[in-house]
Every structure is written in C-alpha cells, then in structure tokens.
Write an enzyme that holds these catalytic residues in place. Structure first.
Site, PDB file in Angstrom:
ATOM      1  N   LYS A  57     -45.392  -9.412 -53.037  1.00  0.00           N
ATOM      2  CA  LYS A  57     -45.368  -8.159 -54.192  1.00  0.00           C
ATOM      3  C   LYS A  57     -46.950  -8.783 -54.611  1.00  0.00           C
ATOM      4  O   LYS A  57     -48.018  -7.718 -54.770  1.00  0.00           O
ATOM      5  CB  LYS A  57     -44.571  -7.187 -54.576  1.00  0.00           C
ATOM      6  CG  LYS A  57     -43.204  -6.803 -53.672  1.00  0.00           C
ATOM      7  CD  LYS A  57     -42.115  -5.792 -54.692  1.00  0.00           C
ATOM      8  CE  LYS A  57     -41.215  -5.643 -54.076  1.00  0.00           C
ATOM      9  NZ  LYS A  57     -40.140  -5.135 -54.951  1.00  0.00           N
ATOM     10  N   ASP A  80     -38.774 -13.353 -63.198  1.00  0.00           N
ATOM     11  CA  ASP A  80     -37.876 -12.798 -62.173  1.00  0.00           C
ATOM     12  C   ASP A  80     -37.225 -12.431 -63.799  1.00  0.00           C
ATOM     13  O   ASP A  80     -36.686 -13.178 -64.771  1.00  0.00           O
ATOM     14  CB  ASP A  80     -37.423 -12.875 -62.401  1.00  0.00           C
ATOM     15  CG  ASP A  80     -35.787 -12.104 -61.635  1.00  0.00           C
ATOM     16  OD1 ASP A  80     -35.252 -11.205 -62.304  1.00  0.00           O
ATOM     17  OD2 ASP A  80     -34.759 -11.916 -61.215  1.00  0.00           O
ATOM     18  N   LYS A 138     -41.539 -15.000 -76.741  1.00  0.00           N
ATOM     19  CA  LYS A 138     -41.960 -15.938 -77.559  1.00  0.00           C
ATOM     20  C   LYS A 138     -42.531 -16.819 -76.817  1.00  0.00           C
ATOM     21  O   LYS A 138     -42.862 -17.134 -77.527  1.00  0.00           O
ATOM     22  CB  LYS A 138     -40.545 -15.445 -77.504  1.00  0.00           C
ATOM     23  CG  LYS A 138     -39.671 -16.984 -78.575  1.00  0.00           C
ATOM     24  CD  LYS A 138     -39.405 -18.396 -78.507  1.00  0.00           C
ATOM     25  CE  LYS A 138     -39.854 -19.914 -78.166  1.00  0.00           C
ATOM     26  NZ  LYS A 138     -40.080 -20.646 -79.758  1.00  0.00           N
ATOM     27  N   SER A 160     -41.931   1.750 -73.497  1.00  0.00           N
ATOM     28  CA  SER A 160     -40.382   2.623 -74.111  1.00  0.00           C
ATOM     29  C   SER A 160     -40.457   3.749 -72.940  1.00  0.00           C
ATOM     30  O   SER A 160     -40.966   3.587 -71.988  1.00  0.00           O
ATOM     31  CB  SER A 160     -40.272   2.914 -75.669  1.00  0.00           C
ATOM     32  OG  SER A 160     -39.142   3.661 -75.693  1.00  0.00           O
ATOM     33  N   TYR A 187     -29.946   3.283 -70.295  1.00  0.00           N
ATOM     34  CA  TYR A 187     -31.191   2.908 -70.394  1.00  0.00           C
ATOM     35  C   TYR A 187     -31.685   3.617 -71.364  1.00  0.00           C
ATOM     36  O   TYR A 187     -32.771   3.132 -72.004  1.00  0.00           O
ATOM     37  CB  TYR A 187     -32.267   4.136 -68.722  1.00  0.00           C
ATOM     38  CG  TYR A 187     -33.594   3.754 -68.752  1.00  0.00           C
ATOM     39  CD1 TYR A 187     -34.327   3.065 -68.678  1.00  0.00           C
ATOM     40  CD2 TYR A 187     -34.027   5.291 -69.700  1.00  0.00           C
ATOM     41  CE1 TYR A 187     -35.864   3.510 -67.556  1.00  0.00           C
ATOM     42  CE2 TYR A 187     -35.368   5.504 -68.730  1.00  0.00           C
ATOM     43  CZ  TYR A 187     -36.019   4.454 -68.607  1.00  0.00           C
ATOM     44  OH  TYR A 187     -38.198   4.281 -68.715  1.00  0.00           O
ATOM     45  N   LYS A 191     -33.815   1.698 -74.177  1.00  0.00           N
ATOM     46  CA  LYS A 191     -35.674   2.066 -74.334  1.00  0.00           C
ATOM     47  C   LYS A 191     -35.742   2.367 -75.662  1.00  0.00           C
ATOM     48  O   LYS A 191     -36.867   2.396 -76.705  1.00  0.00           O
ATOM     49  CB  LYS A 191     -35.493   2.763 -73.091  1.00  0.00           C
ATOM     50  CG  LYS A 191     -36.350   3.395 -72.011  1.00  0.00           C
ATOM     51  CD  LYS A 191     -37.740   2.722 -72.360  1.00  0.00           C
ATOM     52  CE  LYS A 191     -37.473   1.436 -71.168  1.00  0.00           C
ATOM     53  NZ  LYS A 191     -38.989   1.004 -70.759  1.00  0.00           N
TER      54      LYS A 191
HETATM   55  N1  NAP Z   1     -42.234   6.877 -64.402  1.00  0.00           N
HETATM   56  C1  NAP Z   1     -42.394   7.378 -66.095  1.00  0.00           C
HETATM   57  O1  NAP Z   1     -42.051   8.497 -65.268  1.00  0.00           O
HETATM   58  C2  NAP Z   1     -41.678   6.995 -66.725  1.00  0.00           C
HETATM   59  C3  NAP Z   1     -41.226   7.309 -68.207  1.00  0.00           C
HETATM   60  C4  NAP Z   1     -40.817   6.340 -69.482  1.00  0.00           C
HETATM   61  C5  NAP Z   1     -41.057   4.919 -68.963  1.00  0.00           C
HETATM   62  N2  NAP Z   1     -41.459   4.734 -67.692  1.00  0.00           N
HETATM   63  C6  NAP Z   1     -41.295   3.064 -68.548  1.00  0.00           C
HETATM   64  O2  NAP Z   1     -42.810   2.794 -67.495  1.00  0.00           O
HETATM   65  C7  NAP Z   1     -42.539   1.035 -67.147  1.00  0.00           C
HETATM   66  C8  NAP Z   1     -43.369   0.733 -66.072  1.00  0.00           C
HETATM   67  O3  NAP Z   1     -42.307   1.858 -64.978  1.00  0.00           O
HETATM   68  P1  NAP Z   1     -42.940   2.521 -63.364  1.00  0.00           P
HETATM   69  O4  NAP Z   1     -42.858   3.918 -63.577  1.00  0.00           O
HETATM   70  O5  NAP Z   1     -44.523   1.411 -63.313  1.00  0.00           O
HETATM   71  O6  NAP Z   1     -42.286   1.715 -62.350  1.00  0.00           O
HETATM   72  P2  NAP Z   1     -41.727   1.011 -61.585  1.00  0.00           P
HETATM   73  O7  NAP Z   1     -43.382   1.809 -60.114  1.00  0.00           O
HETATM   74  O8  NAP Z   1     -40.557   0.548 -60.574  1.00  0.00           O
HETATM   75  O9  NAP Z   1     -42.472  -0.887 -61.729  1.00  0.00           O
HETATM   76  C9  NAP Z   1     -41.664  -1.496 -62.726  1.00  0.00           C
HETATM   77  C10 NAP Z   1     -42.491  -2.672 -62.376  1.00  0.00           C
HETATM   78  O10 NAP Z   1     -40.892  -3.947 -63.323  1.00  0.00           O
HETATM   79  C11 NAP Z   1     -40.687  -4.551 -62.587  1.00  0.00           C
HETATM   80  N3  NAP Z   1     -39.523  -4.943 -62.288  1.00  0.00           N
HETATM   81  C12 NAP Z   1     -37.981  -4.502 -62.155  1.00  0.00           C
HETATM   82  N4  NAP Z   1     -37.319  -5.427 -62.041  1.00  0.00           N
HETATM   83  C13 NAP Z   1     -38.145  -6.362 -62.789  1.00  0.00           C
HETATM   84  C14 NAP Z   1     -37.303  -7.814 -63.213  1.00  0.00           C
HETATM   85  N5  NAP Z   1     -35.938  -7.926 -63.113  1.00  0.00           N
HETATM   86  N6  NAP Z   1     -38.208  -8.836 -62.980  1.00  0.00           N
HETATM   87  C15 NAP Z   1     -39.705  -8.620 -62.904  1.00  0.00           C
HETATM   88  N7  NAP Z   1     -40.432  -7.081 -62.912  1.00  0.00           N
HETATM   89  C16 NAP Z   1     -39.261  -5.984 -62.859  1.00  0.00           C
HETATM   90  C17 NAP Z   1     -40.851  -4.079 -61.033  1.00  0.00           C
HETATM   91  O11 NAP Z   1     -40.648  -5.100 -60.198  1.00  0.00           O
HETATM   92  P3  NAP Z   1     -40.224  -4.942 -58.761  1.00  0.00           P
HETATM   93  O12 NAP Z   1     -41.260  -3.616 -57.811  1.00  0.00           O
HETATM   94  O13 NAP Z   1     -39.960  -5.909 -57.494  1.00  0.00           O
HETATM   95  O14 NAP Z   1     -38.872  -4.412 -58.178  1.00  0.00           O
HETATM   96  C18 NAP Z   1     -41.999  -3.274 -61.009  1.00  0.00           C
HETATM   97  O15 NAP Z   1     -43.389  -3.872 -60.857  1.00  0.00           O
HETATM   98  C19 NAP Z   1     -41.041   0.644 -66.842  1.00  0.00           C
HETATM   99  O16 NAP Z   1     -40.883   0.156 -68.390  1.00  0.00           O
HETATM  100  C20 NAP Z   1     -40.382   2.313 -67.511  1.00  0.00           C
HETATM  101  O17 NAP Z   1     -39.334   2.064 -68.044  1.00  0.00           O
HETATM  102  C21 NAP Z   1     -41.624   5.007 -67.021  1.00  0.00           C
END
Ligand code: NAP
Length: 319
Positions: A57, A80, A138, A160, A187, A191
């Site tokens: 990816k 991870d 860290k 967050s 969640y 957050k």
């Molecule tokens: N989208 C929204 O509406 C929204 C709203 C509020 C906050 N946020 C926050 O924004 C941030 C980015 O989210 P996004 O919307 O861009 O979602 P996303 O497209 O699902 O991206 C999340 C990323 O986190 C990675 N991830 C998940 N579990 C992991 C692990 N165990 N180790 C390493 N990487 C891991 C995923 O990797 P994989 O591709 O391998 O799964 C992906 O690269 C998150 O912290 C989310 O809580 C998003």
C-alpha cells in the site's frame, strides 16, 4: 485569526509556502488524509516519509503522489501501530535512516471496529490510535529534537476527532474489561486520549521548542468507515444533521487542510497544547455537538494520569 475555514484545502493552506529542507513523517501515510497531506507537502518541496503497516500500500501511495508530483522526495517505512514490536523496530529503523523530523503527523487511525485486540492485548482503538502513537513518538523524539532550531520545525500533530465529544478517557478500564464494548464509545475515548497526549507533550517539550496540536479534520469519506455498513453511515449522518442541518462532508483535500495548517501555520508559532478544527484553534465548549473541544480533553491532571498509564501499558518511558 486564520483566514481559512471549513472549505479550505491542504494546497490552499500551503500556497506561497516553501517546505524544502523540511522532513515530514506521517503515520497512515498510505491512505485518505495522510496520503493527501503527504502529497500536498511533497508538492511544496518537503522530504516526506510515509509510514504504514503494508509495504504494498505504501508503494501504491508513492506511485500516486509521484503521478501528481514527479519530483516528490518520498520514503516509506513500515510500522504496525497495533504491535509494540513493530513500533519499536520502526523507531529503531527511523533513527538509523533519518537525520531529523521537522513535522511529525500522527495521523493513522481505526474507527468503530468490532472488539479486537492489538498484538499486546490492548483494546484495538486505544491501542492503535493512542498507545501505538505514544510509543512511536517516544522513539521518534530524538529526531524531532534534532529538527528543532529552524523556523517551521518542531511540531507534532495528533489526529483526534469531534468523536472525542462521545466520552472522556476511562483510566480504570482502558481495555473494556469491565465496561460493555461499544465501537463508538471506544473511538471517542481513544480520540480524547489523542488530545490529552497533545497536552502532555506540550508540557514536556515546549521548552525544547517542540509544540503539539490535536486536530479534528472534519467529516470525510475515506477508508476510515470500513467497519460501518452503508446503513450505519447513513444513520450517523442523519444523527449529525439533527444537530447541524448544514452538515456536509468535506472532500479529502479539505479534510487534510487542518492538519496541514496545524503543522505549518505561522500564527501558531510558539503555541501548542491546542485543539484545532476548520483551520483554527477551537473554543472550549462542553455542550455544542457541532464544534469545540471538551474541557475533559484538556484536563492537565487527567493528561498526567493518562501519560503514566500509557508508560506503564507500553513499557515505554520518555526520558
Ligand atoms: N475521515 C474522517 O471523517 C475523520 C474524522 C475525524 C477524525 N479522523 C481521523 O483522521 C485520521 C486519518 O483517517 P482517514 O480518514 O484518512 O482514514 P483512512 O483512509 O482509513 O486512513 C487511516 C490510516 O491509518 C492506518 N492504520 C490503521 N490501523 C493501523 C495500524 N495498526 N498501524 C498502522 N497504520 C494503521 C491505515 O492503514 P491501512 O490502509 O493499512 O488500513 C490508513 O493508512 C484518523 O486518525 C481518523 O481518526 C478522520
């Protein structure tokens, strides 16, 4: 006061800026907001390190960015966050491969998954969203310290969410051993932990010129909703619209704007321990469903307790 708002994109935030010479480390850099933040920063000359748990990816993400920014300076690293062994290995590798990090963007996240556990037995959402980032930060701190001393360096941005309104942290039952597991309750707690971590980082590192920000990016359709059915997503949007009839999804470029702003805005120079949304610092608000940061997420005493608990759970101690 920021001239930006809800509809601003990451490219607009960076208009007129030059990030050459800056190294940016982004977790979750292969997808959604992390990928777009990396693309926008690479387009301004930054050296961007995309961290993710799957090399294939990450390779796709590099191709996607290079399609748009052919001369992008990109590197990848696997990590991870749901495995402390993997986090420790990534931390060691980063310290060998890189000289410094100017901007650390702890962006990766998992939302509303079924009850699951990390390799170390932590409940998955707290374990990934907070504890994994706690341990990784860290390890990366010597690199962030090495990046300080020049303008536009020394920032940590923790993703967050407005989901922090759902609940404070539960320091007595972080792994849902006593409380019935609810995906969004978990969640929300995780957050809130991201904001309290920001408060704890600011307290410890502000005098070293490292400032930390928590960000709500907005509501954006990314892979984050992978654990929700279409019906569940529709029901969630209906609930949000009850409180905010004008609610609209942001696009991914708009969603990446606030973390990009928190990482680069000159008006935030010397400030930190703050929660940002729509490219501004949010007000403390304990009632609104449509914005603001809850008092419990900025509580310095709780931030200290969470810090101690996180050190104990991960076995990682910040010097
Ligand atoms: N989208 C929204 O509406 C929204 C709203 C509020 C906050 N946020 C926050 O924004 C941030 C980015 O989210 P996004 O919307 O861009 O979602 P996303 O497209 O699902 O991206 C999340 C990323 O986190 C990675 N991830 C998940 N579990 C992991 C692990 N165990 N180790 C390493 N990487 C891991 C995923 O990797 P994989 O591709 O391998 O799964 C992906 O690269 C998150 O912290 C989310 O809580 C998003």
């Amino acid at each position: 006061m920021s001239e930006f708002g809800h509809d601003t994109t990451a490219d607009q935030v960076l208009e007129g800026k030059d990030l050459s010479g800056k190294t940016v480390f982004i977790t979750g850099g292969n997808s959604g907001l992390g990928l777009e933040t990396g693309r926008a920063m690479a387009a301004k000359g930054a050296h961007v390190i995309l961290a993710g748990r799957d090399q294939a990816k990450l390779d796709e993400a590099v191709s996607a960015i290079k399609g748009d920014v052919p001369d992008a300076q990109l590197e990848t690293i696997t990590c991870d966050l749901a495995s402390l062994d993997s986090v420790h290995a990534a931390g060691a590798e980063a310290n060998e491969r890189f000289d410094k990090i100017d901007l650390l963007i702890n962006n990766a996240g998992v939302m509303a998954c079924p009850k699951m556990h990390t390799a170390d037995g932590f409940e998955m959402q707290l374990g990934t969203n907070h504890l994994g980032h706690f341990a990784l930060t860290k390890h990366l701190m010597p690199l962030v310290e090495a990046g300080t001393g020049t303008k536009g360096s020394g920032r940590i941005v923790n993703l967050s969410s407005r989901g922090h309104h759902i609940a404070p942290v539960d320091l007595d039952d972080p792994n849902f051993e006593k409380t019935e597991y609810q995906p969004f309750l978990s969640y929300g707690r995780s957050k809130t932990a991201n904001i309290l971590f920001t408060v704890g980082l600011e307290k410890r590192f502000a005098d070293k010129g490292i400032h930390s920000f928590a960000v709500h990016p907005g509501g954006i359709q990314t892979n984050l909703g992978r654990h929700m059915s279409e019906e569940e997503t529709e029901a969630l949007v209906e609930r949000i619209k009850t409180n905010d009839p004008n609610y609209e999804w942001k696009t991914i470029p708009q969603g990446a704007a606030t973390q990009t702003w928190a990482a680069t805005a000159e008006e935030l120079e010397g400030k930190g321990g703050l929660y940002c949304e729509d490219c501004h610092v949010a007000e403390v608000d304990d009632t609104s469903s449509n914005g603001g940061v809850r008092t419990y997420a900025l509580d310095t005493a709780v931030a200290e307790k969470l810090w101690a608990m996180s050190e104990e759970m991960t076995g990682v101690t910040f010097a």
